[in-house]
Design a protein around this motif. Structure first.
Motif, PDB file in Angstrom:
ATOM      1  N   GLU A  56       6.875  69.691  17.196  1.00  0.00           N
ATOM      2  CA  GLU A  56       7.743  70.519  18.257  1.00  0.00           C
ATOM      3  C   GLU A  56       9.139  70.233  18.178  1.00  0.00           C
ATOM      4  O   GLU A  56      10.046  71.038  18.326  1.00  0.00           O
ATOM      5  CB  GLU A  56       7.035  70.358  19.575  1.00  0.00           C
ATOM      6  CG  GLU A  56       5.683  70.877  19.611  1.00  0.00           C
ATOM      7  CD  GLU A  56       4.828  70.380  20.770  1.00  0.00           C
ATOM      8  OE1 GLU A  56       3.689  71.113  21.092  1.00  0.00           O
ATOM      9  OE2 GLU A  56       5.068  69.510  21.428  1.00  0.00           O
ATOM     10  N   LYS A 115      -3.212  73.188  19.956  1.00  0.00           N
ATOM     11  CA  LYS A 115      -3.516  72.123  20.675  1.00  0.00           C
ATOM     12  C   LYS A 115      -4.705  72.418  21.713  1.00  0.00           C
ATOM     13  O   LYS A 115      -5.626  71.838  22.034  1.00  0.00           O
ATOM     14  CB  LYS A 115      -2.162  71.437  21.552  1.00  0.00           C
ATOM     15  CG  LYS A 115      -1.523  71.013  20.684  1.00  0.00           C
ATOM     16  CD  LYS A 115       0.084  70.576  21.301  1.00  0.00           C
ATOM     17  CE  LYS A 115      -0.238  69.517  22.142  1.00  0.00           C
ATOM     18  NZ  LYS A 115       1.066  69.222  22.447  1.00  0.00           N
ATOM     19  N   SER A 116      -4.658  73.710  22.359  1.00  0.00           N
ATOM     20  CA  SER A 116      -5.495  74.119  23.185  1.00  0.00           C
ATOM     21  C   SER A 116      -7.031  74.138  22.556  1.00  0.00           C
ATOM     22  O   SER A 116      -7.909  73.978  23.058  1.00  0.00           O
ATOM     23  CB  SER A 116      -5.260  75.307  23.838  1.00  0.00           C
ATOM     24  OG  SER A 116      -6.063  75.994  24.410  1.00  0.00           O
ATOM     25  N   ALA A 143       2.153  65.887  17.277  1.00  0.00           N
ATOM     26  CA  ALA A 143       2.513  67.375  17.542  1.00  0.00           C
ATOM     27  C   ALA A 143       3.873  67.220  18.261  1.00  0.00           C
ATOM     28  O   ALA A 143       4.471  68.315  18.029  1.00  0.00           O
ATOM     29  CB  ALA A 143       1.362  67.790  18.458  1.00  0.00           C
ATOM     30  N   VAL A 144       3.982  66.390  18.964  1.00  0.00           N
ATOM     31  CA  VAL A 144       5.541  66.287  19.642  1.00  0.00           C
ATOM     32  C   VAL A 144       6.433  66.231  18.519  1.00  0.00           C
ATOM     33  O   VAL A 144       7.553  66.870  18.876  1.00  0.00           O
ATOM     34  CB  VAL A 144       5.522  65.243  20.539  1.00  0.00           C
ATOM     35  CG1 VAL A 144       6.986  64.982  21.159  1.00  0.00           C
ATOM     36  CG2 VAL A 144       4.751  65.375  21.821  1.00  0.00           C
ATOM     37  N   ALA A 196       0.896  75.305  20.729  1.00  0.00           N
ATOM     38  CA  ALA A 196       0.366  75.483  21.864  1.00  0.00           C
ATOM     39  C   ALA A 196      -1.167  75.709  21.786  1.00  0.00           C
ATOM     40  O   ALA A 196      -1.957  75.394  22.348  1.00  0.00           O
ATOM     41  CB  ALA A 196       1.086  75.993  23.045  1.00  0.00           C
ATOM     42  N   ASP A 201       3.610  61.219  19.710  1.00  0.00           N
ATOM     43  CA  ASP A 201       2.536  61.950  19.275  1.00  0.00           C
ATOM     44  C   ASP A 201       2.901  62.919  18.252  1.00  0.00           C
ATOM     45  O   ASP A 201       3.942  63.399  18.190  1.00  0.00           O
ATOM     46  CB  ASP A 201       2.316  63.013  20.454  1.00  0.00           C
ATOM     47  CG  ASP A 201       1.189  63.881  20.359  1.00  0.00           C
ATOM     48  OD1 ASP A 201       1.038  64.488  19.323  1.00  0.00           O
ATOM     49  OD2 ASP A 201       0.297  63.716  21.377  1.00  0.00           O
ATOM     50  N   VAL A 240      -7.470  61.728  22.126  1.00  0.00           N
ATOM     51  CA  VAL A 240      -7.273  60.187  22.060  1.00  0.00           C
ATOM     52  C   VAL A 240      -8.429  59.474  22.765  1.00  0.00           C
ATOM     53  O   VAL A 240      -9.153  58.355  22.190  1.00  0.00           O
ATOM     54  CB  VAL A 240      -6.010  59.959  22.617  1.00  0.00           C
ATOM     55  CG1 VAL A 240      -5.893  58.346  22.677  1.00  0.00           C
ATOM     56  CG2 VAL A 240      -4.966  60.282  21.614  1.00  0.00           C
ATOM     57  N   GLY A 294      -8.334  70.976  21.464  1.00  0.00           N
ATOM     58  CA  GLY A 294      -8.365  69.857  22.462  1.00  0.00           C
ATOM     59  C   GLY A 294      -7.560  68.566  21.985  1.00  0.00           C
ATOM     60  O   GLY A 294      -8.057  67.664  22.261  1.00  0.00           O
ATOM     61  N   TRP A 295      -6.633  68.836  21.530  1.00  0.00           N
ATOM     62  CA  TRP A 295      -5.615  67.983  21.113  1.00  0.00           C
ATOM     63  C   TRP A 295      -5.265  66.734  22.040  1.00  0.00           C
ATOM     64  O   TRP A 295      -5.366  65.547  21.895  1.00  0.00           O
ATOM     65  CB  TRP A 295      -4.198  68.370  20.725  1.00  0.00           C
ATOM     66  CG  TRP A 295      -3.240  67.293  20.037  1.00  0.00           C
ATOM     67  CD1 TRP A 295      -2.250  66.609  20.668  1.00  0.00           C
ATOM     68  CD2 TRP A 295      -3.222  67.047  18.790  1.00  0.00           C
ATOM     69  NE1 TRP A 295      -1.528  65.799  19.904  1.00  0.00           N
ATOM     70  CE2 TRP A 295      -2.008  66.107  18.797  1.00  0.00           C
ATOM     71  CE3 TRP A 295      -3.908  67.215  17.443  1.00  0.00           C
ATOM     72  CZ2 TRP A 295      -1.579  65.423  17.427  1.00  0.00           C
ATOM     73  CZ3 TRP A 295      -3.454  66.596  16.216  1.00  0.00           C
ATOM     74  CH2 TRP A 295      -2.319  65.840  15.990  1.00  0.00           C
ATOM     75  N   ASP A 296      -4.909  67.121  23.588  1.00  0.00           N
ATOM     76  CA  ASP A 296      -4.591  66.201  24.256  1.00  0.00           C
ATOM     77  C   ASP A 296      -5.774  65.195  24.805  1.00  0.00           C
ATOM     78  O   ASP A 296      -5.595  64.346  25.125  1.00  0.00           O
ATOM     79  CB  ASP A 296      -3.840  66.739  25.556  1.00  0.00           C
ATOM     80  CG  ASP A 296      -2.278  67.403  24.927  1.00  0.00           C
ATOM     81  OD1 ASP A 296      -1.819  66.769  24.219  1.00  0.00           O
ATOM     82  OD2 ASP A 296      -1.881  68.512  25.564  1.00  0.00           O
ATOM     83  N   GLU A 297      -6.971  65.807  24.748  1.00  0.00           N
ATOM     84  CA  GLU A 297      -8.107  65.095  25.196  1.00  0.00           C
ATOM     85  C   GLU A 297      -8.613  64.359  24.022  1.00  0.00           C
ATOM     86  O   GLU A 297      -9.629  63.391  24.076  1.00  0.00           O
ATOM     87  CB  GLU A 297      -9.234  66.106  25.227  1.00  0.00           C
ATOM     88  CG  GLU A 297      -8.833  67.094  26.767  1.00  0.00           C
ATOM     89  CD  GLU A 297      -7.719  67.971  26.493  1.00  0.00           C
ATOM     90  OE1 GLU A 297      -6.904  68.103  27.219  1.00  0.00           O
ATOM     91  OE2 GLU A 297      -8.341  68.758  25.721  1.00  0.00           O
TER      92      GLU A 297
END
Lengths: 797, 290
Positions: free
Chosen positions: A393, A431-432, A389-390, A428, A387, A440, A435-438
């Motif tokens: 980080e 991403k919120s 973003a990872v 963080a 990822d 994909v 909606g980074w994690d959503e």
């Protein structure tokens, strides 16, 4: 307590005036002044063999024609190299008017003064210049090859080569488990303020003094430069900036040839003279920026940790180097962003080309540096299937590592030490927000419908509030008005409001009681200028310190008048009162009256301060030793180093599978400029920056042909984004206060523009599945890239 | 950016305007949206301007069964917003809404745009697509009507002579059952299109009876391509535009510039033509259904 102003969305006090046509810009001044037009070189590189003005002399209304041969004294010398650097061994600056050679299209050759601009242009059109052509050097690659030279005495077209290194980058990269190389480039763009440059000069022959208005970002330094060039005593020169319709960096460069030529002509002719730059002149004779080619080598481990980074880049500096190496130095240092490679080596070469000079444009070298670093991060993520973003980080400097010393020297000649910031928290938040994690799942669903969408992100750190200092003057008038002056200039950012909020809080008065003046050397002589996102940090801190001094004096006088202790007093709504017993109070205006003992009573307020009123202790002088009349003060703020703001952008784009159109669906910003003085103004700054970032990523470029002609020198073909091209922008603020200044603020002016190209490239890459290594990118170029990367070779979604 | 000196004339009649053009060799000033900028940049320095803005009778839009006729002073915006003209021929509004920006459409005249004959402009292509014509009064050649096919001679070159004044333009209304569309792609909203396509598709009894397109920015003039042969007779829900696209690409001669390569323009012409034809087909089908 008065409502606190600091941190509030106070509406901009300058807007009613500016949006209702009441602004007073350079061209609103001097309607009776003589007008200037310039004969500018139509050739990129040539020797001037003859200038024949004969035909122009018959033009009715012509006043004067000047060429280099008319220039005298220091005017006949090259313009100053403003910011010298030990490695800038081959610095070259132009003459105010070309001295036998022109080095870019647009360089001024002759100055025509006439009764109006129409006549001046008529006459300019009749001046015949003869040339011997020299081979033009256009673009970084031609400059680097150096088959031809811009300046015949500068070998290799190299103005400077500068290297900095921390650790042993080559060895660290060699020892790394994984290694890669990238070639990355960014093209030229420019500040393009709505108002171009302009100068108006009046010479008072009785007083032997010069008053100059110029659309500049630094009035104090223009004043010094004019005095130096014209061999005038500095105290005979004043420079006043009227309203300025945008600067974005191009107006921090000074003195422009016109800034010395117009006053010089006004003195010679004994008449007011004015020059207002037109748009074509702005394109071909002001400044550009951004053009750089970077070769990057890096080593990393299987976790995506960047170990060693080595960057060599070639900076297209244009024909001259009057502003020194500021832009490439910023790229070379700010490239690191929020990351901490174990070893870093950077070397740049500043190259001459036969094009318009390069000086800072909002962001000033950072967009290029950010593009390089963020492309590296995306490369590592893609290579390791991590990822994005990872990966970032894992490379962040952590909050507990602040202050973080990179071991490099920054643009202000001081160590590159980050003072504050919480990069994991910013990430963080971003991403919120996006909606980074959503995403994909959304991307894959869109792909199943045949749509191509992608998300990108980019992080930056921005050194702001560069020194050496700024000052402030605050005075409480006897009508209770608080007048504030600071020497740097304003170009529409909302400084009057922001500074009034700071002073209003310190003196307990509302914003509408505070009147702020900037950029007027008659009011404040010592200042640096408006650049490097420094006004809130530098002048904000200076006026805060000054207002505190004035507050202390006001409390001292009021304590005397109220027979109270200073410690028991507060200022509320413009009145000094005893805490807890507001009936014991005195107006700040009365305090101002008392502060200035008078002999003459010219109005009601003055009557209260005359020798037969007020304090009448005959054993003490009216003004105590060590004290001064008046409720006013001056103070300065001078920090040990810059303060470092930061931010992260995420953008979602959609590319049309058929037409290759690139559309921005969402643009999210997390921004940390420390304590926020006025969120609305900060957001406005971010919006404007993002608009310029979108322009630099998708629309703007300077199209020079091989002969050095700028073929898109108009707003028809130089594509600044319209409102229709700028997405709606979502912003969240993280506030990590700077420990370096009394307000805890960090700069915000340039921030929005910095990660535009990096974030949008990242998103397009995500949508398309092949690497993007050069920006800006147009649909036509994306179409060509698709042809180079047929679908099967693309990364599987 | 100040124009060179010029004389200014403001005639009170068409006859006087034509006389003045002949006598001075001047240029016509109507909306001025192209002429004034190029004069300010001194790319043009006409000796005289003949301002036709006070001429009577040239601001009318006439709509009758067979055509929309506009006078030389009808502004783009006026025609765009004209309900009867839209009802007669929706293509006019569809294309006009893509002409630059509202502020420019407020002043710029449609006939002026035709006379300017920019191969990237929308309205010359619309006139050509509709087989329209321009009404002209000239000192030398007298009063006459020039068909669109003869009017656009080259880039920025119309069939007008220097002492001619274009007084009207006529846009014939397509026959019943004809759908129309305008699609273009510009770098920024309102810019000159990299490629633009207008299309007419006529349906009779649910099948394609005729189809033609007109393209901008892919040749020296608007390029009209008759594609009826490639699709005539196809039922409206099963039209394959492939052959039409091939015919269109064969007819154009796109050139590259700083905004789009020649290959990209050709690609866009192919893609946008299919989209425009399909949209016109859908438009025609909706009309037939209604």
């Amino acid at each position: 307590m008065t409502t606190k102003l600091f941190g509030q969305r106070v509406p901009r006090v300058e807007d009613p005036r500016l949006v209702s046509g009441q602004g007073r810009y350079l061209d609103d001044l001097g309607h009776d002044a003589l007008a200037v037009a310039f004969v500018r070189s139509p050739h990129a590189h040539a020797r001037i063999t003859d200038i024949d003005v004969t035909a122009a002399l018959d033009v009715d209304g012509l006043v004067a024609i000047y060429t280099y041969d008319d220039l005298d004294g220091r005017m006949a010398e090259p313009l100053p190299l403003l910011i010298p650097h030990p490695t800038l061994t081959q610095g070259r600056t132009p003459y105010p008017l070309a001295n036998g050679e022109v080095n870019h299209v647009g360089e001024a050759i002759a100055m025509v003064v006439a009764t109006d601009r129409y006549v001046a242009e008529d006459a300019a059109g009749l001046i015949e210049v003869s040339y011997d052509f020299l081979p033009p050097v256009v673009g970084v690659e031609a400059a680097r090859e150096a088959v031809d030279l811009v300046h015949e005495d500068v070998p290799g077209n190299v103005a400077a080569t500068y290297m900095q290194e921390t650790g042993d980058a080559a060895a660290t990269i060699a020892a790394a488990a994984l290694r890669a190389r990238l070639q990355l480039s960014i093209e030229r763009s420019a500040s393009m303020p709505m108002e171009g440059k302009g100068v108006h000069a009046r010479w008072d022959d009785d007083d032997k003094s010069l008053l100059v208005n110029t659309s500049t970002q630094t009035s104090t330094s223009v004043r010094q430069a004019i005095a130096a060039k014209l061999s005038l005593p500095v105290d005979r020169v004043e420079v006043v900036t009227p309203d300025v319709g945008g600067g974005f960096g191009v107006k921090i460069m000074h003195p422009w040839p016109e800034e010395v030529l117009v006053p010089w002509a006004a003195i010679r002719l004994g008449a007011p003279v004015k020059w207002v730059e037109d748009r074509r002149e702005h394109f071909i004779s002001s400044a550009h920026e951004r053009g750089q080619l970077h070769e990057v080598e890096f080593g990393y481990d299987e976790d995506g940790v960047l170990l060693g980074l080595s960057v060599e880049f070639w900076h297209d500096h244009g024909a001259y180097t009057p502003y020194g190496l500021i832009v490439p130095i910023i790229t070379s240092t700010q490239l690191l962003g929020p990351y901490k490679p174990r070893a870093y080596r950077v070397e740049f070469h500043s190259l001459y080309t036969n094009t318009v000079i390069v000086t800072p444009y909002r962001g000033a070298g950072r967009p290029q540096g950010c593009f390089v670093m963020e492309r590296v991060m995306d490369y590592i993520a893609r290579d390791l299937d991590l990822d994005r973003a990872v990966v970032r980080e894992r490379n962040f400097i952590q909050p507990d590592e602040m202050p973080y010393d990179h071991g490099l020297i920054f643009q202000d000649g001081r160590p590159l030490i980050y003072d504050s910031g919480d990069f994991p928290a910013s990430m963080a938040m971003l991403k919120s927000l996006v909606g980074w994690d959503e995403f994909v799942a959304q991307r894959d669903a869109a792909r199943r419908e045949g749509r191509r969408v992608g998300i990108g992100l980019a992080c930056y750190v921005e050194g702001t509030g560069v020194g050496p200092y700024e000052g402030g003057h605050v005075r409480v008038e006897t009508d209770g008005t608080v007048v504030v002056s600071t020497g740097l200039t304003t170009q529409g950012q909302g400084h009057q409001t922001m500074l009034a909020q700071i002073v209003g809080d310190e003196l307990g008065v509302p914003v509408d009681r505070v009147r702020v003046t900037t950029g007027d050397t008659r009011r404040f002589k010592y200042a640096v200028g408006t650049f490097a996102s420094r006004t809130a940090v530098m002048s904000g801190s200076a006026v805060a310190l000054t207002a505190r001094k004035v507050r202390a004096k006001a409390l001292r006088i009021a304590a005397d008048a109220l027979e109270a202790s200073v410690d028991d007093l507060e200022i509320v709504d413009g009145r000094v009162q005893v805490k807890g017993s507001p009936s014991a109070q005195i107006d700040l205006s009365t305090v101002a009256v008392l502060s200035n003992p008078l002999r003459y009573a010219f109005d009601d307020a003055a009557r209260r301060a005359t020798q037969f009123a007020g304090r009448a202790d005959p054993t003490k002088p009216p003004v105590d030793p060590g004290d001064e009349p008046g409720l006013e003060g001056t103070d300065y703020y001078s920090p040990t180093q810059s303060t470092f703001a930061n931010g992260m952008h995420a953008v979602i784009v959609e590319t049309d599978p058929e037409t290759a159109e690139i559309k921005i669906l969402r643009y999210c910003v997390v921004h940390d400029c420390g304590t926020v003085i006025n969120p609305m103004i900060v957001e406005g700054q971010v919006h404007g920056g993002v608009a310029q970032g979108v322009g630099g990523a998708l629309y703007e470029r300077m199209e020079y042909d091989a002969s050095g002609q700028l073929v898109n020198a108009s707003f028809m073909d130089f594509l600044m984004p319209y409102a229709s091209e700028v997405p709606s922008i979502e912003i969240d603020h993280l506030q990590t206060p700077s420990p370096l200044n009394p307000l805890g603020v960090k700069g915000a002016g340039e921030a929005g523009v910095i990660p535009g190209s990096a974030a949008i490239a990242s998103a397009i890459e995500d949508a398309e599945g092949f690497p993007i290594t050069a920006m800006p990118i147009s649909p036509s170029e994306l179409f060509a890239l698709r042809a180079e990367h047929p679908a099967p070779s693309r990364r599987a979604p | 950016m100040k124009p060179a000196p010029f004389d200014y004339h403001r005639p009170g009649s068409v006859a006087e305007a034509v006389e003045t053009l002949a006598a001075t060799g001047g240029k016509v000033l109507a909306g001025g949206q192209s002429l004034v900028p190029i004069m300010s940049m001194r790319l043009a320095a006409p000796v005289a301007l003949v301002d036709i803005n006070r001429l009577p009778g040239l601001s009318e839009i006439e709509v009758d069964g067979g055509r929309v006729r506009i006078g030389a002073l009808v502004r783009h915006r006026q025609l765009e917003q004209h309900e009867a003209a839209y009802a007669a021929n929706p293509l006019l509004r569809r294309a006009l809404s893509q002409v630059a920006h509202p502020t420019i459409r407020n002043r710029g005249t449609t006939v002026g745009s035709l006379v300017h004959a920019d191969p990237a402009a929308e309205m010359p292509a619309v006139l050509a697509l509709l087989d329209g014509s321009v009404g002209v009064v000239g000192k030398t050649a007298g009063e006459r009507t020039i068909a669109a096919a003869d009017f656009f001679v080259g880039p920025l070159e119309s069939a007008l002579q220097s002492d001619d004044l274009a007084v009207t333009a006529t846009f014939p209304t397509p026959p019943a059952g004809t759908g129309s569309s305008w699609i273009e792609l510009a770098r920024r909203h309102g810019d000159y299109a990299m490629v633009g396509v207008g299309a007419l598709v006529r349906l009779v009894d649910g099948a394609v009876e005729s189809a033609r397109v007109s393209l901008i920015s892919v040749g020296l003039t608007p390029v009209v391509v008759e594609v009826t042969e490639t699709c005539a007779g196809a039922p409206y829900d099963r039209v394959d535009w492939q052959a039409a696209q091939d015919a269109i690409v064969a007819a154009i001669e796109p050139e590259g510039d700083i905004h789009a390569s020649a290959q990209y323009r050709e690609h866009l012409a192919r893609v946008l033509s299919a989209r425009a034809l399909q949209q016109a087909l859908d438009d025609g089908a909706a009309k037939e259904a209604a």
